[in-house]
Design a protein around this motif. Structure first.
Motif: not given
Length: 492
Positions: A55-60, A64-68, A73-74, A98-99
């Motif tokens: 299935k697919s999952y749509q992040p909230v 750009e604004h995800r922690w990772v 960033p790695k 921005q955040l």
């Protein structure tokens, strides 16, 4: 470095920042970063689960604004990507301009009918009351790097973090000066919950939620029985069991974080003043099976708020008590912390509320807590009222908790102090610390104070002539002592 050491290190780093002043600030600022790391781990886990099931999952949050992507960033080998990781002014500029505006925009979704159980709603509800107070981008970078090492996909680490966060909340409450309503000592909370014994499938409500200690401990109580629960029951616990209101924005944010970090994915916690609701409009569908609360007391409410209650009173404790009496389901159980004044005051409003409580509900137990339970922020003596919507009151069982040593800030109440109460609660046995009083005696003057009969000594009734003899004897003793003092002064 242990998890506790990591949180202690974060606290030390934040203390030296110019934008942070005290425990309330560093707990609040640690909280929003913990939440965003938790959300990123949660969404990563959901993405993995979706991929495995095709299935697919749509992040909230957008990429750009995800922690990772913004916090830590790695590189391909999993190390911090120094080329993309912001720090200093670049980091504070991004977070402030921005955040946070992006996260605050979720409040619009919440206001326009987003599902209250969704993370979209919760992000909006939390961040509309938060701002970044960390002044230095270098300080912020240090904290982000530590929080990035936490693993919210580990159940063991989540459990440990929930305990550490409780410690942060307690220190915040102690520093805040209003912790009596914000943070209830956990031994008291646990004793109330063990006595009430919530079951899977019941709804649990706190109308003055504070840091949500009651809801969290109730969840832990239910979780201890997880092996006996069906998947349907566990899902109900996660999404449809816990309900609460909190008036202050800071406590609301802390409470929401506390629930989520303890593993409740979708708490039904809302910000608002419970007392603005007209209790005449409450129907059976609006009621709850279990009510657990330590509402604020000593406050005053204006006449406009008092209009929402059949028995007008400016004392917040009386208004909350009426609210709880009205919102309890038929057959439901409640345990409410109240100040001593509710028990002994018999002026019009206090008497009317207690009359309503005794006649229309079953006030079967009163736990008399020792002075000092809420030190250092309040010395008010308190009690816990246990009542059910199961007819009127016939008898009230009292239990007087009396530690051998006086409670102080450094010697607080413990689970052991309340162990006997929990053990005797079901049997309502009579001991040196517990006794039963018929409701008919209490309705003579509606003074519900705990008066332990084991301590009551029979008064010695003397004849008037004997009383006069005792007075004359004491007068002679006093006169003799005065003569001795005069002689000593004369010798000098």
């Amino acid at each position: 470095m242990s998890l506790q050491q990591k949180i202690d290190r974060i606290t030390d780093i934040l203390r030296r920042d110019d934008g942070i002043s005290g425990a309330m600030h560093y707990t609040e600022q640690t909280s929003w970063m913990l939440f965003l790391k938790f959300l990123d781990d949660y969404e990563s886990e959901k993405e993995d689960e979706a991929e495995l099931s095709g299935k697919s999952y749509q992040p909230v949050l957008d990429d750009e604004h995800r922690w990772v992507n913004w916090a830590c960033p790695k590189t391909a080998d999993g190390k911090l990507d120094l080329a993309r990781a912001r720090t200093g002014d670049d980091l504070t500029d991004y977070v402030n301009n921005q955040l946070f505006p992006y996260l605050k925009s979720f409040a619009n979704a919440a206001a326009t009918g987003a599902d209250p159980k969704s993370f979209t709603y919760k992000i909006g509800a939390i961040f509309q009351y938060l701002d970044n107070k960390v002044a230095s981008g270098h300080t912020l970078r240090e904290v982000l790097d530590i929080i990035d090492t936490l693993n919210f996909q580990s159940s063991d680490e989540m459990f440990e973090l929930s305990l550490v966060y409780e410690g942060l909340l307690q220190s915040m409450g102690d520093a805040g000066g209003y912790a009596g309503e914000f943070y209830t000592p956990r031994p008291v909370v646990r004793a109330m919950i063990k006595a009430i014994d919530p079951q899977a499938g019941q709804t649990i409500y706190d109308a003055a939620a504070g840091s949500c200690g009651f809801l969290v401990e109730a969840f832990e109580h239910l979780k201890s029985k997880k092996s006996e629960l069906t998947t349907e029951q566990w899902n109900f616990i996660q999404r449809d069991t816990f309900f609460g209101f909190e008036k202050t924005s800071l406590a609301y944010v802390m409470g929401m974080m506390n629930l989520i970090l303890h593993g409740i994915e979708s708490p039904n916690l809302f910000r608002g003043n419970t007392l603005t609701q007209n209790i005449r409009d409450i129907q059976e569908k609006d009621r709850y099976d279990i009510i657990l609360a330590n509402p604020p007391f000593g406050g005053k409410e204006k006449d406009q708020i008092q209009q929402n209650f059949p028995i007008k009173a400016n004392a917040t404790e009386l208004l909350f008590l009426q609210h709880f009496m009205k919102t309890l389901k038929t057959g439901g159980k409640a345990a409410i912390v109240v100040p001593e004044g509710v028990l002994f005051q018999t002026n019009s409003a206090f008497k009317q509320v207690k009359q309503e409580l005794l006649e229309n509900l079953n006030l079967h137990t009163i736990l008399s807590l020792p002075a000092g339970v809420f030190l250092p922020y309040s010395g008010v003596k308190t009690n816990v009222l246990f009542f059910e919507r199961s007819g009127g009151t016939s008898d009230v069982w009292y239990y007087e908790c009396e530690p051998e040593q006086k409670l102080t800030k450094n010697k607080p109440i413990t689970d052991d102090h309340l162990k006997e109460f929990v053990e005797l609660y079901s049997s309502r046995a009579t001991t040196d610390r517990s006794w039963t009083v018929a409701a008919s005696k209490l309705t003579e003057d509606y003074d519900l104070s705990a008066k332990n009969p084991a301590k009551q000594k029979d008064a010695e009734h003397l004849a008037p002539s004997d009383i006069l003899k005792q007075i004359r004897t004491k007068e002679k003793l006093v006169s003799g002592l005065l003569d001795e003092i005069e002689d000593l002064l004369a010798e000098k």
